[in-house]
Design a protein around this motif. Structure first.
Motif, mmCIF file in Angstrom:
data_model
loop_
_atom_site.group_PDB
_atom_site.id
_atom_site.type_symbol
_atom_site.label_atom_id
_atom_site.label_comp_id
_atom_site.label_asym_id
_atom_site.label_seq_id
_atom_site.Cartn_x
_atom_site.Cartn_y
_atom_site.Cartn_z
ATOM 1 N N THR A 173 0.852 -1.185 0.000
ATOM 2 C CA THR A 173 0.000 0.000 0.000
ATOM 3 C C THR A 173 0.887 1.235 0.000
ATOM 4 O O THR A 173 2.104 1.158 0.259
ATOM 5 C CB THR A 173 -0.897 0.019 1.233
ATOM 6 O OG1 THR A 173 -0.062 0.133 2.406
ATOM 7 C CG2 THR A 173 -1.745 -1.245 1.338
ATOM 8 N N LEU A 174 0.283 2.396 -0.272
ATOM 9 C CA LEU A 174 1.070 3.635 -0.240
ATOM 10 C C LEU A 174 1.678 3.854 1.129
ATOM 11 O O LEU A 174 2.834 4.278 1.248
ATOM 12 C CB LEU A 174 0.178 4.824 -0.626
ATOM 13 C CG LEU A 174 -0.112 5.005 -2.121
ATOM 14 C CD1 LEU A 174 -1.042 6.197 -2.318
ATOM 15 C CD2 LEU A 174 1.171 5.209 -2.917
ATOM 16 N N SER A 175 0.898 3.578 2.180
ATOM 17 C CA SER A 175 1.411 3.793 3.542
ATOM 18 C C SER A 175 2.585 2.860 3.831
ATOM 19 O O SER A 175 3.596 3.277 4.419
ATOM 20 C CB SER A 175 0.299 3.567 4.561
ATOM 21 O OG SER A 175 -0.727 4.517 4.396
ATOM 22 N N ALA A 176 2.453 1.589 3.421
ATOM 23 C CA ALA A 176 3.539 0.636 3.663
ATOM 24 C C ALA A 176 4.776 1.007 2.848
ATOM 25 O O ALA A 176 5.909 0.915 3.345
ATOM 26 C CB ALA A 176 3.078 -0.771 3.311
ATOM 27 N N GLY A 227 -15.573 -4.667 1.873
ATOM 28 C CA GLY A 227 -15.336 -3.235 1.983
ATOM 29 C C GLY A 227 -14.419 -2.736 0.881
ATOM 30 O O GLY A 227 -14.209 -3.385 -0.148
ATOM 31 N N ARG A 228 -13.881 -1.552 1.086
ATOM 32 C CA ARG A 228 -12.973 -0.953 0.103
ATOM 33 C C ARG A 228 -11.535 -1.110 0.593
ATOM 34 O O ARG A 228 -11.084 -0.363 1.466
ATOM 35 C CB ARG A 228 -13.304 0.519 -0.102
ATOM 36 C CG ARG A 228 -12.379 1.196 -1.114
ATOM 37 C CD ARG A 228 -12.737 2.643 -1.334
ATOM 38 N NE ARG A 228 -14.039 2.784 -1.977
ATOM 39 C CZ ARG A 228 -14.586 3.972 -2.237
ATOM 40 N NH1 ARG A 228 -13.950 5.086 -1.906
ATOM 41 N NH2 ARG A 228 -15.770 4.029 -2.835
ATOM 42 N N PRO A 229 -10.796 -2.091 0.045
ATOM 43 C CA PRO A 229 -9.420 -2.299 0.511
ATOM 44 C C PRO A 229 -8.498 -1.183 0.036
ATOM 45 O O PRO A 229 -8.755 -0.520 -0.971
ATOM 46 C CB PRO A 229 -9.041 -3.631 -0.134
ATOM 47 C CG PRO A 229 -9.873 -3.690 -1.366
ATOM 48 C CD PRO A 229 -11.177 -3.015 -1.030
ATOM 49 N N ALA A 230 -7.426 -0.987 0.784
ATOM 50 C CA ALA A 230 -6.415 -0.004 0.375
ATOM 51 C C ALA A 230 -5.760 -0.459 -0.924
ATOM 52 O O ALA A 230 -5.552 -1.647 -1.166
ATOM 53 C CB ALA A 230 -5.359 0.147 1.469
ATOM 54 N N ARG A 231 -5.479 0.497 -1.793
ATOM 55 C CA ARG A 231 -4.827 0.171 -3.053
ATOM 56 C C ARG A 231 -3.411 -0.335 -2.788
ATOM 57 O O ARG A 231 -2.689 0.205 -1.950
ATOM 58 C CB ARG A 231 -4.790 1.401 -3.961
ATOM 59 C CG ARG A 231 -6.168 1.831 -4.450
ATOM 60 C CD ARG A 231 -6.071 3.045 -5.358
ATOM 61 N NE ARG A 231 -7.368 3.400 -5.914
ATOM 62 C CZ ARG A 231 -7.572 4.423 -6.734
ATOM 63 N NH1 ARG A 231 -6.545 5.199 -7.095
ATOM 64 N NH2 ARG A 231 -8.775 4.675 -7.193
ATOM 65 N N ARG A 232 -3.040 -1.338 -3.550
ATOM 66 C CA ARG A 232 -1.713 -1.927 -3.414
ATOM 67 C C ARG A 232 -1.030 -1.885 -4.779
ATOM 68 O O ARG A 232 -1.663 -2.056 -5.818
ATOM 69 C CB ARG A 232 -1.820 -3.359 -2.888
ATOM 70 C CG ARG A 232 -2.479 -3.427 -1.525
ATOM 71 C CD ARG A 232 -2.944 -4.832 -1.164
ATOM 72 N NE ARG A 232 -1.821 -5.689 -0.839
ATOM 73 C CZ ARG A 232 -1.566 -6.852 -1.416
ATOM 74 N NH1 ARG A 232 -2.335 -7.276 -2.413
ATOM 75 N NH2 ARG A 232 -0.553 -7.589 -1.041
#
Length: 384
Positions: free
Chosen positions: A32-35, A71-76
């Motif tokens: 993900t962007l955060s990771a 749900g809406r998963p975080a984009r990877r």
């Protein structure tokens, strides 16, 4: 390896941010962007800007959510390792192996063509071409999809890729292998000694990972060796490092005859299976086979102890085809080295077996690609 900042303006900083993101995505897979921001040390807005640029360039793609995700998963995002391909070749005395891999070195398909040491040169070259064509067809690719072809072969190889000398395959001596492969395949071509490529595979993904200094024993129907110094396979000034088997007093060149001509081998056994039969009989406790293994270990220990005394390695890796019988071979080798060496290194068996050279060739191509295109001073190539 994540690049470090060394001067320059905003364009330099942007380039390094791009390379840092690519390195993180290649090492860790979809993030993900955060990771990704956490791994690169960039802010989330900067990470988003870098990812957008890499997607525009075609180097990064968004991964679809896993099936059943609620749900809406975080984009990877992931590195597009399939945007180019690599071919690895193992051109041995008895077999030619070819492997197709993506830009991360993940092997997609493999083929093998049998040959013999006395196979005529034109037939050996045709077998190389057929092996490459076969692995490309199995992987659904063509040679135009290949960025780098790396070949490992027996013999003393010059830095330019010419075979200076080959005792096992006399017709190989003097042949310009790199030149021939470049005429045959429209991609970048690398040629290296097979034992050094096998040692590279051990250093990258095998028994010598995270090892600074190691001796690699390439044991099979013929013998080869290589050394790893400070974590890198050592080529030597003239690319002839590790050729201790050329020294008769080292007793390595003909050592395998003890296993291939043992009296326990049934008449009519194919040469490719002879040593395996001896090793299986030794495992079962046959005294004649055990004596043959002791003689083999005795010869193997002479050259190995010389290398150990010279280099003082942390590890000795037993690799190649015979490494599948490490349970039989390592105990007598260890006993001999204990008597000959001031300090006994850790003896380890390879898990790569016969695939060590072709795997090392792929790893060699990956490293070359990284040096050419994924470093701060190199232009980022265009994906295909």
């Amino acid at each position: 390896m994540v690049p470090t900042l060394r001067g320059g303006g905003l364009s330099r900083l942007r380039q390094l941010n791009v390379l840092t993101a690519i390195a993180a995505l290649r090492a860790a897979g979809p993030l993900t962007l955060s990771a990704l921001a956490g791994r690169t040390g960039l802010s989330r807005p900067s990470t988003k800007e870098v990812v957008d640029e890499l997607m525009r360039l075609g180097w990064v793609e968004e991964t679809p959510p896993a099936q059943g995700t609620l749900g809406r998963p975080a984009r990877r995002y992931r590195f597009r390792a399939g945007s180019g391909h690599l071919v690895g070749l193992d051109i041995g005395g008895h077999n030619i192996r070819a492997a197709l891999a993506d830009l991360n070195g993940v092997i997609i398909s493999e083929t093998r063509r049998p040959v013999e040491p006395d196979t005529p040169l034109d037939e050996r070259l045709a077998a190389i071409e057929h092996a490459v064509a076969g692995c490309l067809a199995l992987g659904g690719k063509t040679i135009e999809d290949v960025w780098v072809l790396a070949a490992g072969t027996i013999g003393v190889i010059t830095p330019e890729g010419r075979i200076l000398y080959c005792a096992a395959v006399p017709a190989w001596t003097g042949f310009d292998l790199a030149g021939h492969l470049r005429r045959l395949f429209p991609c970048e071509v690398l040629v290296e000694n097979d034992s050094r490529l096998a040692a590279r595979a051990e250093a990258v993904r095998g028994a010598a990972r995270d090892v600074a200094d190691a001796v690699y024993l390439h044991v099979g129907r013929r013998m080869g060796t290589a050394v790893i110094i400070d974590g890198k396979v050592h080529r030597g000034f003239g690319a002839a490092s590790g050729e201790i088997a050329m020294l008769p007093q080292a007793r390595l060149f003909d050592a395998s005859e003890h296993l291939q001509s043992c009296a326990v081998i049934p008449e009519g056994t194919p040469p490719a299976d002879a040593a395996g039969y001896t090793l299986a009989a030794a495992r079962a406790g046959d005294p004649v086979a055990l004596a043959a293994v002791e003689r083999y270990a005795g010869d193997l220990a002479v050259g190995t102890s010389a290398m150990v005394l010279l280099l003082d390695p942390q590890v000795v890796v037993l690799g190649g085809g015979f490494s599948r019988s490490a349970d039989v071979l390592l105990p007598p080798l260890r006993a001999r080295l204990e008597r000959a060496c001031m300090r006994l290194p850790d003896l380890r068996a390879s898990t790569l077996g016969d695939e060590c050279v072709v795997t090392g060739a792929i790893d060699y191509a990956v490293a070359h690609l990284d040096d050419q295109h994924f470093t701060p001073d190199a232009p980022l190539p265009t994906p295909r």
